[in-house]
Design an enzyme around this catalytic site. Structure first.
Site, mmCIF file in Angstrom:
data_model
loop_
_atom_site.group_PDB
_atom_site.id
_atom_site.type_symbol
_atom_site.label_atom_id
_atom_site.label_comp_id
_atom_site.label_asym_id
_atom_site.label_seq_id
_atom_site.Cartn_x
_atom_site.Cartn_y
_atom_site.Cartn_z
ATOM 1 N N ASN A 1 0.839 -1.213 0.000
ATOM 2 C CA ASN A 1 0.000 0.000 0.000
ATOM 3 C C ASN A 1 0.866 1.252 0.000
ATOM 4 O O ASN A 1 0.561 2.244 -0.649
ATOM 5 C CB ASN A 1 -0.918 0.027 1.236
ATOM 6 C CG ASN A 1 -1.939 -1.083 1.202
ATOM 7 O OD1 ASN A 1 -2.742 -1.152 0.286
ATOM 8 N ND2 ASN A 1 -1.882 -1.963 2.186
ATOM 9 N N ASP B 1 8.641 5.046 8.307
ATOM 10 C CA ASP B 1 7.842 4.462 9.368
ATOM 11 C C ASP B 1 6.732 5.454 9.675
ATOM 12 O O ASP B 1 6.950 6.663 9.668
ATOM 13 C CB ASP B 1 8.684 4.195 10.618
ATOM 14 C CG ASP B 1 8.021 3.148 11.500
ATOM 15 O OD1 ASP B 1 7.943 1.974 11.076
ATOM 16 O OD2 ASP B 1 7.552 3.491 12.603
ATOM 17 N N PHE C 1 -5.860 2.299 3.420
ATOM 18 C CA PHE C 1 -5.458 1.073 4.128
ATOM 19 C C PHE C 1 -5.286 1.402 5.603
ATOM 20 O O PHE C 1 -5.456 2.542 6.031
ATOM 21 C CB PHE C 1 -4.182 0.477 3.509
ATOM 22 C CG PHE C 1 -2.943 1.329 3.715
ATOM 23 C CD1 PHE C 1 -2.695 2.427 2.923
ATOM 24 C CD2 PHE C 1 -2.022 1.018 4.719
ATOM 25 C CE1 PHE C 1 -1.562 3.213 3.107
ATOM 26 C CE2 PHE C 1 -0.883 1.786 4.907
ATOM 27 C CZ PHE C 1 -0.647 2.899 4.099
ATOM 28 N N GLY C 2 -4.925 0.383 6.372
ATOM 29 C CA GLY C 2 -4.659 0.589 7.798
ATOM 30 C C GLY C 2 -5.814 1.273 8.517
ATOM 31 O O GLY C 2 -6.972 0.860 8.409
ATOM 32 N N ASP D 1 -7.169 4.144 7.902
ATOM 33 C CA ASP D 1 -7.827 5.184 7.100
ATOM 34 C C ASP D 1 -9.335 5.310 7.337
ATOM 35 O O ASP D 1 -9.848 6.431 7.380
ATOM 36 C CB ASP D 1 -7.550 4.967 5.603
ATOM 37 C CG ASP D 1 -6.179 5.490 5.199
ATOM 38 O OD1 ASP D 1 -5.580 6.260 5.977
ATOM 39 O OD2 ASP D 1 -5.707 5.133 4.098
HETATM 40 P P1 ITT Z 1 7.054 -1.479 6.473
HETATM 41 O O1 ITT Z 1 7.487 -2.745 5.789
HETATM 42 O O2 ITT Z 1 7.306 -0.252 5.633
HETATM 43 O O3 ITT Z 1 7.578 -1.365 7.879
HETATM 44 P P2 ITT Z 1 4.472 -1.690 7.804
HETATM 45 O O4 ITT Z 1 3.103 -1.999 7.300
HETATM 46 O O5 ITT Z 1 5.067 -2.599 8.850
HETATM 47 O O6 ITT Z 1 5.436 -1.582 6.536
HETATM 48 P P3 ITT Z 1 4.782 0.549 9.647
HETATM 49 O O7 ITT Z 1 5.777 -0.224 10.438
HETATM 50 O O8 ITT Z 1 5.128 1.953 9.247
HETATM 51 O O9 ITT Z 1 4.428 -0.194 8.273
HETATM 52 O O10 ITT Z 1 3.419 0.476 10.428
HETATM 53 C C1 ITT Z 1 2.492 1.465 10.351
HETATM 54 C C2 ITT Z 1 1.079 0.900 10.422
HETATM 55 O O11 ITT Z 1 0.257 2.086 10.505
HETATM 56 C C3 ITT Z 1 0.666 0.179 9.163
HETATM 57 O O12 ITT Z 1 0.660 -1.199 9.301
HETATM 58 C C4 ITT Z 1 -0.757 0.662 8.948
HETATM 59 O O13 ITT Z 1 -1.661 -0.169 9.631
HETATM 60 C C5 ITT Z 1 -0.776 2.024 9.579
HETATM 61 N N1 ITT Z 1 -0.600 3.055 8.569
HETATM 62 C C6 ITT Z 1 0.551 3.491 7.999
HETATM 63 N N2 ITT Z 1 0.304 4.442 7.094
HETATM 64 C C7 ITT Z 1 -1.036 4.621 7.091
HETATM 65 C C8 ITT Z 1 -1.909 5.454 6.359
HETATM 66 O O14 ITT Z 1 -1.466 6.285 5.448
HETATM 67 N N3 ITT Z 1 -3.212 5.373 6.624
HETATM 68 C C9 ITT Z 1 -3.682 4.516 7.546
HETATM 69 N N4 ITT Z 1 -2.932 3.687 8.263
HETATM 70 C C10 ITT Z 1 -1.616 3.735 8.040
#
Ligand code: ITT
Length: 193
Positions: free
Chosen positions: A12, A69, A149-150, A152
């Site tokens: 994403n 991050d 995603f996440g 949002d």
């Molecule tokens: P990496 O491999 O880049 O670490 P990750 O998914 O583990 O990917 P993070 O450690 O940065 O990413 O975790 C941040 C979490 O926050 C991620 O899993 C999402 O659930 C949420 N997140 C990050 N960016 C977001 C966005 O733009 N909108 C909503 N939720 C978001």
């Protein structure tokens, strides 16, 4: 066009950042460099984990790269889930579980202000640079929208009445934490490359 490795396992993020970068820079992913190892995220801070991700890959491969991050920081919860945003409801839980836990903790709470914070770490020719983007807003009472995603569907950015899950990708990228951090990254790269 310059090539830059984006250190992430989250497709994403790749999709969003590709849309923001346009054709200024060509992103390559971890699979294209044959990277299959886990990348630790153990520093306890957003900036620390961003640096740790970029450094882990740079130390092994020695190529220009960046990592990011992101955390959702809720004011009344002293910045929770923050650096633990991805694993808020547990290591093997998903975005739905994370949102459910956060909505439960915020049940009946009037003060719902929050922010997303992204820190990008760029390692270019061995030099580190950080770029931070913050998007203020508040936590909705319930989920709405299927986009993004996440978290949002439960985050409503300042000056809007719709969640990031309802807003178009174009609007999200214009005002989001990640959009702001990437804009600084692009500016920096334009001056450097
Ligand atoms: P990496 O491999 O880049 O670490 P990750 O998914 O583990 O990917 P993070 O450690 O940065 O990413 O975790 C941040 C979490 O926050 C991620 O899993 C999402 O659930 C949420 N997140 C990050 N960016 C977001 C966005 O733009 N909108 C909503 N939720 C978001």
């Amino acid at each position: 066009m310059e090539k830059l490795l984006f250190v992430t396992g989250n497709q994403n993020k790749v999709k969003e950042i590709k849309a923001i970068l346009g054709d200024t820079i060509q992103l390559i992913g971890l699979e294209e460099v044959g990277w299959t190892n886990e990348i630790p995220e153990t520093t306890g801070t957003i900036q620390g984990n961003s640096l740790q991700k970029a450094n882990t890959v740079f130390e092994k491969l020695g190529i220009n790269c960046f990592a990011e991050d992101t955390g959702l920081e809720v004011d009344i919860l002293n910045g929770e889930p923050g650096v633990d945003s991805a694993i808020y409801a547990g290591e093997h839980k998903n975005a739905s579980d994370n949102m459910a836990l956060l909505l439960k903790k915020m049940d009946g709470e009037m003060k719902r202000s929050a922010q997303f914070r992204t820190v990008i770490t760029l390692i270019l020719n061995g030099e580190q640079q950080f770029f931070e983007g913050i998007c203020r807003g508040h936590i909705a009472e319930k989920k709405s929208g299927e986009g993004g995603f996440g978290y949002d569907p439960i985050f409503i950015p300042e000056n809007y009445s719709l969640s990031f899950g309802q807003l178009s990708p174009r609007v999200k990228n214009q005002i989001s934490h990640r959009g702001k951090a990437v804009a600084q990254l692009i500016q920096y790269l334009k001056n450097m490359l």
